[in-house]
Design an enzyme around this catalytic site. Structure first.
Site, PDB file in Angstrom:
ATOM      1  NE  ARG A 109     -15.690 -28.752 -60.335  1.00 43.22           N
ATOM      2  CZ  ARG A 109     -15.921 -28.295 -59.080  1.00 43.22           C
ATOM      3  NH1 ARG A 109     -16.828 -28.068 -58.612  1.00 43.22           N
ATOM      4  NH2 ARG A 109     -14.873 -28.509 -58.230  1.00 43.22           N
TER       5      ARG A 109
ATOM      6  CE  LYS B 198      -5.337 -25.559 -40.915  1.00 40.02           C
ATOM      7  NZ  LYS B 198      -6.663 -26.078 -40.765  1.00 40.02           N
TER       8      LYS B 198
ATOM      9  N   GLY C  85      -6.822 -27.537 -55.486  1.00 39.01           N
ATOM     10  CA  GLY C  85      -7.290 -26.245 -55.717  1.00 39.01           C
ATOM     11  C   GLY C  85      -6.397 -25.033 -55.971  1.00 39.01           C
TER      12      GLY C  85
ATOM     13  N   GLY D 195     -10.105 -32.859 -53.947  1.00 38.58           N
ATOM     14  CA  GLY D 195     -10.012 -33.747 -52.686  1.00 38.58           C
ATOM     15  C   GLY D 195      -9.686 -35.127 -53.264  1.00 38.58           C
TER      16      GLY D 195
HETATM   17  P1  AMP Z   1      -3.794 -25.374 -49.128  1.00 39.74           P
HETATM   18  O1  AMP Z   1      -5.207 -25.351 -49.312  1.00 39.74           O
HETATM   19  O2  AMP Z   1      -3.386 -26.339 -48.015  1.00 39.74           O
HETATM   20  O3  AMP Z   1      -2.801 -26.154 -50.362  1.00 39.74           O
HETATM   21  O4  AMP Z   1      -3.216 -24.113 -49.021  1.00 39.74           O
HETATM   22  C1  AMP Z   1      -3.236 -23.131 -49.530  1.00 39.74           C
HETATM   23  C2  AMP Z   1      -3.157 -21.617 -49.074  1.00 39.74           C
HETATM   24  O5  AMP Z   1      -2.015 -21.794 -48.360  1.00 39.74           O
HETATM   25  C3  AMP Z   1      -3.042 -20.573 -49.875  1.00 39.74           C
HETATM   26  O6  AMP Z   1      -4.504 -19.932 -49.594  1.00 39.74           O
HETATM   27  C4  AMP Z   1      -2.099 -19.862 -49.454  1.00 39.74           C
HETATM   28  O7  AMP Z   1      -2.105 -18.364 -49.395  1.00 39.74           O
HETATM   29  C5  AMP Z   1      -1.544 -20.513 -48.139  1.00 39.74           C
HETATM   30  N1  AMP Z   1      -0.348 -20.489 -47.801  1.00 39.74           N
HETATM   31  C6  AMP Z   1       0.751 -20.678 -48.546  1.00 39.74           C
HETATM   32  N2  AMP Z   1       1.974 -20.279 -47.726  1.00 39.74           N
HETATM   33  C7  AMP Z   1       1.667 -19.703 -46.716  1.00 39.74           C
HETATM   34  C8  AMP Z   1       2.453 -19.410 -45.673  1.00 39.74           C
HETATM   35  N3  AMP Z   1       3.590 -19.115 -45.788  1.00 39.74           N
HETATM   36  N4  AMP Z   1       1.568 -18.531 -44.581  1.00 39.74           N
HETATM   37  C9  AMP Z   1       0.218 -18.531 -44.488  1.00 39.74           C
HETATM   38  N5  AMP Z   1      -0.466 -19.167 -45.603  1.00 39.74           N
HETATM   39  C10 AMP Z   1       0.301 -19.629 -46.672  1.00 39.74           C
END
Ligand code: AMP
Length: 408
Positions: A35, A206, A362, A385
């Site tokens: 950064r 999610k 991220g 974000g």
């Molecule tokens: P996000 O911050 O929402 O982009 O989520 C990233 C996180 O989602 C990472 O740490 C991944 O390990 C997790 N992730 C991706 N695919 C899966 C999955 N099929 N089941 C559980 N966690 C997941």
């Protein structure tokens, strides 16, 4: 809007808001200076022109005020720790004001000479900062003659030093720094001038975190690839069996309505037809490949499968614009990283063939770095974000504060 490149900072004191929120180890040493590096071009431009740089940043999330750092209680949040490294990077000794709102800071800023750099103490030691307090912002504004915002990572927050402070500067005395400028122009290119076909790849854990970005992407993308844990909510919503895969039961209706909206708008949604499933959330778990809508009880989908990889690759390779936010699986574990790695490679390959690719959020940035493909994509956004909100179609206060009254 004034552009930093064409502004001559000679004899100006530039008040520069950066995002130096870097990680420190227990000895208060910087463990990743990305950064800081990202804002060096902006600071160096001011210095090279013969101006002085007064730098302000937030640093961590202090719970109390300045008094507590003086007592040592919140020592770890003092920007004082950044001085040695910043001095080294800039090749000159950086001055430090141990308060960004004191008479002393004002005096130091007032008497600063051309070519000098002054780093102010953490703006978040004042609760007025996060409240976007106007008086506090006006006080900060007295520290410089011109204002530069180079903190894209904080642009979605209406904080005093990122937003309200800009109101004290006339339109010819406030501008984006180089980093902010690159972030905004690349995001604008993807949002408003994308060459088609435009493919958006959205993954991660999610659906709930990605609803707004998915909805907005339906207005601009031709193809939307959905991977990662969020895909299973879509399979379940369509009556599939997903075993113990990640699911958001309260988002099933929303998943159906997103699919319907996509159809209405002629956007192709691509879900992973197969998955690498495991009997445990562990790299040592038993694994096998299954259709993503026929996952047996006791098993969970942790990566996209080989047929999904193939199908997604085809879509990516024919794209002219690619936006990627979120991994395809649990890429942090080697047994479930192949989907994310291959998709990263295909994005790089498409870029090599002339596509414009923007990676943000991220974990997709971490993935691109992990697979050492960072120099093979067009642009990597530094603002998690902020980037997400920009692509959700929201107006970011830090950007609007500079653009609004100056742009006709
Ligand atoms: P996000 O911050 O929402 O982009 O989520 C990233 C996180 O989602 C990472 O740490 C991944 O390990 C997790 N992730 C991706 N695919 C899966 C999955 N099929 N089941 C559980 N966690 C997941």
């Amino acid at each position: 809007m004034v552009h930093i490149e064409s502004f001559n900072f000679k004899n100006f004191r530039a008040l520069i808001r950066v995002d130096f929120n870097v990680p420190l180890n227990e000895k208060f040493e910087i463990t990743d200076d990305t950064r800081i590096q990202a804002s060096l071009p902006t600071i160096n431009k001011v210095l090279k022109d013969g101006g002085a740089a007064i730098i302000m940043t937030h640093f961590g999330r202090p719970k109390s005020n300045l008094q507590s750092v003086k007592l040592g209680a919140e020592e770890k949040y003092s920007t004082r720790h950044l001085v040695p490294h910043l001095s080294k990077l800039l090749g000159r000794e950086v001055l430090f004001a141990d308060d960004c709102g004191s008479e002393n800071a004002y005096k130091m800023a007032k008497t600063i000479k051309a070519g000098e750099v002054l780093l102010l103490e953490n703006t978040r030691f004042y609760e007025e900062e996060t409240k976007g307090d106007v008086e506090f912002a006006q006080m900060l504004a007295t520290l410089g003659d011109v204002y530069i915002n180079d903190a894209f990572g904080s642009a979605h927050r209406a904080h005093a030093s990122t937003t309200q402070v800009a109101d004290s500067f006339s339109s010819d005395k406030k501008m984006f720094g180089y980093l902010m400028d690159a972030e905004v122009s690349n995001a604008e290119k993807v949002l408003h001038q994308s060459e088609k076909p435009f493919t958006a790849i959205v993954g991660g854990a999610k659906v709930s975190d990605k609803i707004l970005i998915l909805e907005n992407l339906l207005n601009i993308a031709n193809d939307v690839i959905i991977g990662g844990g969020m895909a299973y909510t879509f399979f379940k919503a369509q009556g599939g069996q997903i075993g113990k895969s990640l699911v958001e039961e309260d988002k099933l209706d929303l998943a159906i309505s997103l699919l319907a909206k996509a159809k209405e708008k002629g956007v192709n949604i691509h879900l992973p037809v197969d998955s690498i499933v495991a009997d445990n959330f562990s790299n040592d778990a038993n694994i096998k490949t299954t259709d993503s809508n026929k996952i047996e009880d006791g098993w969970m989908g942790l990566d996209i499968g080989p047929r999904a990889i193939e199908a997604f690759s085809q879509v990516i390779l024919k794209s002219k614009t690619i936006l990627w936010n979120g991994p395809m699986g649990v890429f942090e574990m080697t047994n479930f990283s192949k989907g994310t790695e291959t998709i990263a490679k295909k994005v790089a390959e498409a870029t090599g063939h002339g596509a414009f690719s923007l990676i943000g959020g991220g974990d997709s940035v971490a993935a691109i770095n992990q697979f050492k493909l960072n120099d093979q994509v067009s642009f990597i956004s530094t603002g998690g974000g902020a980037m997400l909100e920009y692509f959700e179609g929201k107006k970011l206060p830090g950007i609007e504060a500079i653009k609004l009254d100056s742009e006709v």
